[in-house]
Design an enzyme around this catalytic site. Structure first.
Site, short mmCIF file in Angstrom:
data_model
loop_
_atom_site.label_atom_id
_atom_site.label_comp_id
_atom_site.label_asym_id
_atom_site.label_seq_id
_atom_site.Cartn_x
_atom_site.Cartn_y
_atom_site.Cartn_z
N GLY A 10 0.84 -1.20 0.00
CA GLY A 10 0.00 0.00 0.00
C GLY A 10 0.87 1.25 0.00
O GLY A 10 2.11 1.17 -0.02
N GLN A 11 0.22 2.40 0.01
CA GLN A 11 0.96 3.67 -0.02
C GLN A 11 1.97 3.75 1.14
O GLN A 11 3.16 4.00 0.94
CB GLN A 11 0.01 4.86 0.10
CG GLN A 11 -0.99 5.03 -1.01
CD GLN A 11 -1.70 6.38 -0.90
OE1 GLN A 11 -1.30 7.36 -1.53
NE2 GLN A 11 -2.74 6.44 -0.09
N ASP A 40 -3.29 -12.20 5.41
CA ASP A 40 -4.62 -11.75 5.01
C ASP A 40 -5.40 -11.29 6.24
O ASP A 40 -5.73 -12.10 7.11
CB ASP A 40 -5.34 -12.90 4.29
CG ASP A 40 -6.69 -12.46 3.74
OD1 ASP A 40 -7.11 -11.32 4.00
OD2 ASP A 40 -7.32 -13.29 3.04
N ALA A 64 -5.18 -2.19 5.51
CA ALA A 64 -6.51 -1.79 5.99
C ALA A 64 -7.49 -1.85 4.83
O ALA A 64 -7.10 -1.84 3.66
CB ALA A 64 -6.47 -0.36 6.55
N THR A 66 -9.47 0.31 2.97
CA THR A 66 -9.44 1.78 2.84
C THR A 66 -10.45 2.32 1.82
O THR A 66 -10.48 3.54 1.59
CB THR A 66 -8.02 2.25 2.42
OG1 THR A 66 -7.63 1.55 1.24
CG2 THR A 66 -7.01 2.00 3.52
N THR A 105 -7.10 7.03 11.66
CA THR A 105 -7.58 8.05 10.74
C THR A 105 -8.36 9.18 11.44
O THR A 105 -8.96 8.95 12.51
CB THR A 105 -8.50 7.38 9.69
OG1 THR A 105 -9.21 8.37 8.97
CG2 THR A 105 -9.53 6.45 10.34
N TYR A 129 -16.37 2.96 7.52
CA TYR A 129 -14.89 2.96 7.60
C TYR A 129 -14.44 3.55 8.94
O TYR A 129 -13.62 2.95 9.64
CB TYR A 129 -14.33 3.77 6.43
CG TYR A 129 -12.84 4.04 6.49
CD1 TYR A 129 -11.92 3.03 6.25
CD2 TYR A 129 -12.37 5.32 6.79
CE1 TYR A 129 -10.56 3.28 6.31
CE2 TYR A 129 -11.00 5.58 6.85
CZ TYR A 129 -10.10 4.56 6.61
OH TYR A 129 -8.75 4.81 6.67
N LYS A 133 -12.47 1.53 11.90
CA LYS A 133 -11.12 1.95 12.28
C LYS A 133 -11.07 2.26 13.78
O LYS A 133 -10.10 1.91 14.46
CB LYS A 133 -10.66 3.15 11.46
CG LYS A 133 -10.41 2.87 9.98
CD LYS A 133 -9.25 1.91 9.73
CE LYS A 133 -7.90 2.53 10.03
NZ LYS A 133 -6.79 1.61 9.68
N1 LIG Z 1 -5.23 6.82 2.43
C1 LIG Z 1 -5.60 7.76 3.29
O1 LIG Z 1 -5.94 8.89 2.90
C2 LIG Z 1 -5.61 7.48 4.76
C3 LIG Z 1 -6.06 8.48 5.64
C4 LIG Z 1 -6.06 8.23 7.01
C5 LIG Z 1 -5.61 7.00 7.50
N2 LIG Z 1 -5.19 6.05 6.63
C6 LIG Z 1 -4.74 4.76 7.17
O2 LIG Z 1 -3.37 4.59 6.85
C7 LIG Z 1 -3.08 3.19 6.68
C8 LIG Z 1 -2.38 2.96 5.36
O3 LIG Z 1 -3.24 3.39 4.31
P1 LIG Z 1 -2.76 3.54 2.80
O4 LIG Z 1 -3.12 4.91 2.35
O5 LIG Z 1 -1.36 3.05 2.66
O6 LIG Z 1 -3.80 2.52 2.15
P2 LIG Z 1 -3.70 1.71 0.78
O7 LIG Z 1 -2.72 2.36 -0.14
O8 LIG Z 1 -5.12 1.50 0.37
O9 LIG Z 1 -3.07 0.34 1.27
C9 LIG Z 1 -3.79 -0.56 2.05
C10 LIG Z 1 -3.18 -1.92 1.83
O10 LIG Z 1 -3.91 -2.86 2.61
C11 LIG Z 1 -4.06 -4.01 1.81
N3 LIG Z 1 -5.19 -4.82 2.23
C12 LIG Z 1 -6.51 -4.57 2.11
N4 LIG Z 1 -7.22 -5.61 2.58
C13 LIG Z 1 -6.32 -6.54 2.99
C14 LIG Z 1 -6.42 -7.82 3.55
N5 LIG Z 1 -7.60 -8.41 3.78
N6 LIG Z 1 -5.28 -8.49 3.87
C15 LIG Z 1 -4.07 -7.94 3.63
N7 LIG Z 1 -3.90 -6.72 3.08
C16 LIG Z 1 -5.02 -6.03 2.77
C17 LIG Z 1 -4.26 -3.48 0.42
O11 LIG Z 1 -4.02 -4.49 -0.52
P3 LIG Z 1 -4.86 -4.50 -1.90
O12 LIG Z 1 -4.42 -3.28 -2.67
O13 LIG Z 1 -4.46 -5.78 -2.49
O14 LIG Z 1 -6.32 -4.42 -1.51
C18 LIG Z 1 -3.23 -2.36 0.36
O15 LIG Z 1 -1.96 -2.85 -0.02
C19 LIG Z 1 -4.41 2.48 6.83
O16 LIG Z 1 -4.54 2.01 8.15
C20 LIG Z 1 -5.45 3.56 6.59
O17 LIG Z 1 -6.67 3.29 7.27
C21 LIG Z 1 -5.16 6.27 5.27
#
Ligand SMILES: NC(=O)c1ccc[n+]([C@@H]2O[C@H](COP(=O)([O-])OP(=O)(O)OC[C@H]3O[C@@H](n4cnc5c(N)ncnc54)[C@H](OP(=O)(O)O)[C@@H]3O)[C@@H](O)[C@H]2O)c1
Length: 300
Positions: A10-11, A40, A64, A66, A105, A129, A133
């Protein structure tokens, strides 16, 4: 130090691979992996068994559910991934005496008012969501494991799709863009979050007293609309061909742009605790966005 990294693609997870590398052996476990261990989060018990088998000193959970809008119609999966799995990991970590790093978040709040919220502010999520969370946070705290929960917002990264890229694509196709102007927050780089995480972990392994929940966002604040204008101004200055420049971005109220999931209007997070306890300086959001744009577009 042995570190188990979940969600490494993920990001934030991708940047953590880089930032955690100097701390020790990083085992990056994606959802599907050939090694036989479960990565998973839809399978909390198998995941806890993985933690028990690998016995890492630290578990860093960057995975997560997301997809904020999709979660409204898929609450059971969102709850398993965002709450039950972190809870199961936390209980396994508590039993082994390690650390758990987890990301949360601004969506745990209802977004009312216009002031930044600190870590003690009452929560009140307004979406599936956000609720899942928050439930994840609560299960981690209840497990008794040593933890660092980082609440962040509006994450961007050069890798993968993000808001800035979407704005650039739309501005190349259209003469005029409308973007919500009444949600206020801080765009925060995945690279910054990963570096903050590594910094916090270095302190945590010698001072268990820092265990807790922290707001972790870039400095400053902006609306999505002004964020879009900033991105287009940056691109136009560097000669990127756009039909719509920053003046062609028009504000729209959130209530006039319905989405399946409600979004908090006020996403301001107060980072005083993080900065003071870990001696950190948090850069203005613009520096991270500009750097991300340069990397994503391969421009100086
Ligand atoms: N993005 C935002 O703006 C934001 C804002 C506030 C907080 N956050 C938090 O920051 C953290 C990182 O977010 P991010 O932006 O890096 O999110 P992201 O880019 O959507 O990455 C999330 C990762 O989790 C993986 N995932 C989803 N379901 C899964 C499962 N069942 N088992 C294993 N892996 C799984 C996804 O894989 P797939 O791609 O294969 O589904 C993806 O690689 C998260 O906790 C998120 O809630 C994010």
């Amino acid at each position: 130090m042995k570190i188990l990294l979940l969600g490494p693609d993920g990001q934030v997870g991708w940047e953590l691979r880089r930032a955690l590398a100097p701390l020790g052996e990083v085992i990056a476990l994606a959802r599907d992996n050939p090694a036989g261990h479960c990565g998973d989060l839809a399978r909390p018990d198998a995941l806890a068994a993985t933690v028990n088998a690998l016995r890492p000193d630290v578990v860093v959970n960057a995975a997560a559910y997301t997809a904020v809008d999709k979660a409204e119609g898929d609450a059971d999966t969102a709850r398993t991934v965002n709450a039950e799995a972190p809870g199961a990991i936390a209980r396994a970590v508590a039993a082994s005496g390690g650390w758990l790093v987890h990301f949360s978040t601004d969506y745990v709040f209802d977004g009312s008012g216009d002031q930044p919220r600190d870590e003690t502010a009452p929560t009140g999520p307004i979406s599936v969501y956000g609720r899942t969370k928050l439930a994840g946070e609560e299960l981690i705290r209840a497990s008794g494991c040593r933890h660092l929960i980082l609440r962040t917002s509006w994450v961007h990264a050069a890798r993968g799709g993000n808001f800035a890229r979407t704005m650039l694509r739309l501005a190349a196709e259209r003469d005029r863009l409308t973007v919500v102007d009444d949600q206020i927050g801080a765009p925060t780089g995945a690279d910054l979050l990963a570096d903050i995480t590594a910094h916090m972990l270095r302190r945590a392994v010698v001072d268990a007293g820092v265990s807790g929940t922290y707001n972790a966002v870039a400095a400053g604040e902006v609306s999505w609309c002004d964020y879009a204008r900033h991105v287009l101004a940056w691109a136009r200055q560097r000669g990127v061909a756009l039909k719509a420049g920053p003046d062609a971005v028009h504000g729209i109220r959130t209530r006039d742009y319905p989405t399946p999931a409600a979004r908090p209007l006020n996403s301001r997070l107060d980072t005083t605790l993080l900065r003071h306890r870990f001696d950190l300086h948090l850069p203005d959001w613009r520096s991270g966005v500009d750097r991300m744009l340069g990397e994503a577009l391969n421009l100086p």
